[in-house]
Design an enzyme around this catalytic site. Structure first.
Site, short mmCIF file in Angstrom:
data_model
loop_
_atom_site.label_atom_id
_atom_site.label_comp_id
_atom_site.label_asym_id
_atom_site.label_seq_id
_atom_site.Cartn_x
_atom_site.Cartn_y
_atom_site.Cartn_z
CG HIS A 8 -0.56 0.20 2.52
ND1 HIS A 8 -0.33 1.46 3.03
CD2 HIS A 8 -0.32 -0.67 3.53
CE1 HIS A 8 0.03 1.35 4.30
NE2 HIS A 8 0.06 0.07 4.63
CG ASP A 65 2.72 1.19 8.08
OD1 ASP A 65 2.28 0.60 7.07
OD2 ASP A 65 2.11 1.22 9.17
CD GLU A 69 -3.08 -0.99 5.62
OE1 GLU A 69 -3.14 -1.99 6.37
OE2 GLU A 69 -2.58 0.10 6.00
CD GLU A 70 -1.43 3.03 7.64
OE1 GLU A 70 -2.07 2.77 8.68
OE2 GLU A 70 -0.31 2.56 7.39
CG ASP A 72 1.60 -3.55 5.65
OD1 ASP A 72 2.33 -2.69 6.16
OD2 ASP A 72 0.38 -3.38 5.44
CG HIS A 101 1.37 4.12 12.60
ND1 HIS A 101 0.00 4.14 12.69
CD2 HIS A 101 1.65 3.41 11.48
CE1 HIS A 101 -0.52 3.47 11.66
NE2 HIS A 101 0.48 3.01 10.92
#
Length: 356
Positions: free
Chosen positions: A66, A178, A210-211, A235, A322
């Site tokens: 993603h 990410d 995706e998030e 991922d 994150h």
């Protein structure tokens, strides 16, 4: 080892802002690179990007990474010109404190700094409490709502203003690992597959949203468009080789120890076996991850798309997920791309994905 050209592309990709729903700039960087070797490159209404090799192959493999990263979105501009934001994706508000923000505005990027009341003015009983995103504002240097709105609008997105760093020990640091690293890996794997293609048609995809994808995001749209029999999602997962990580709960995944192959839940045992067989044959290091319920990746959406797709999940151990400073090992990235390319070469019209 990654080539110097591939490493330069990776840095461009990581540094280009692309929060969920606003991935276009990063997606353009990805497609420009794909056009240097793929036979077909295209996009769709959801913003997904697709690059194809061996279009006449006997069956289709989808490689998914993603493209989107977490970010913020302008919710309100007050009379003094201060900007109030909401999160795009899953944030720990503590990492936003005192950061710089790059907003993607209509006339170009707008920089701001995250403001918070100084520690001197916070009452002692309040100092131990975690900051909430509603307690933070962004200062773009405006003195009024009118001045701020000349540069920024409600609905403009932003990311933390940080740049990619190379660290000793073959490590790289970025706010968008990410999962920009997954989008990179699937395209690098496609490049290597193109040099020595197998029987399968392989489509690398840089998918969107995706998030924020409780609904399946761009990957669900992309799967229906491509029509794969097999897919591998790339991922990140939690590296557990730093302090305060519980390996009994998360597993043992070291940076530099190779990619992580998942087993369980909606993961196809056939695809997991193909990945493990290719890794063993090529002597590529890897670890295993057990998925008891869901993987919190695109794997779930892809697995139940159309009449069902045999899905594997390959992950890169990632420290400080994150945050503005996510960290991965470039050797893990290289091994993941090599493993994917080799796995695709092992698939033919005789491969049976039926659960037995």
């Amino acid at each position: 080892m990654l080539s110097s050209n591939s490493l330069a592309f990776l840095k461009r990709l990581l540094d280009t802002p692309g929060p969920s729903g606003y991935e276009a700039a990063a997606a353009r960087v990805w497609r420009e690179e794909a056009q240097s070797f793929a036979e077909h490159v295209r996009t769709d209404v959801a913003g997904n990007s697709m690059a194809e090799v061996n279009p006449k192959g006997t069956l289709t493999i989808m490689l998914d990474g993603h493209m989107d990263e977490i970010g913020v979105i302008v919710q309100y501009i007050d009379d003094e010109g201060f900007v109030w934001v909401q999160p795009i994706g899953g944030w720990d508000p503590q990492v936003l404190v005192a950061q710089r923000i790059r907003f993607l505005a209509r006339d170009g990027e707008v920089l701001g700094v995250v403001g918070k009341k100084p520690i001197h003015l916070i009452k002692p009983e309040e100092r131990e409490k975690a900051s909430r995103i509603c307690d933070l504002w962004v200062d773009i240097g405006a003195t009024s709502r009118k001045e701020a709105e000349e540069r920024l609008s409600v609905g403009d997105a932003g990311v933390i203003d940080s740049r990619t760093l190379e660290f000793p020990g073959d490590r790289i640091v970025s706010r968008s690992i990410d999962d920009r690293i997954g989008a990179f890996v699937v395209l690098e794997a496609l490049r290597r597959y193109a040099e020595k293609p197998g029987k399968a048609r392989v489509v690398a995809t840089a998918t969107t949203q995706e998030e924020i994808a409780w609904h399946g995001g761009g990957a669900l749209v992309c799967t229906s468009c491509i029509g794969p029999q097999m897919a591998v999602v790339v991922d990140v997962t939690f590296a557990t080789d730093h302090p305060l990580m519980d390996k009994k709960e998360i597993g043992d995944h070291k940076m530099g120890g190779g990619p992580v192959i998942s087993r369980g839940a909606l993961i196809s045992p056939v695809v997991s076996s193909l990945l493990r067989g290719a890794a063993d044959a090529r002597k590529i290091p890897y670890s295993l991850h057990a998925v008891g319920r869901d993987s919190s990746t695109n794997a779930e959406a892809i697995a139940i798309a159309r009449e069902g797709v045999a899905v594997g999940l390959l992950s890169i151990p990632n420290r400080y997920m994150h945050s503005p400073n996510e960290m991965v090992s470039l050797s893990d990235v290289d091994h993941a791309a090599e493993l994917l390319a080799e796995t695709c070469r092992r698939v033919s019209e005789d491969t049976d994905f039926t659960a037995r």
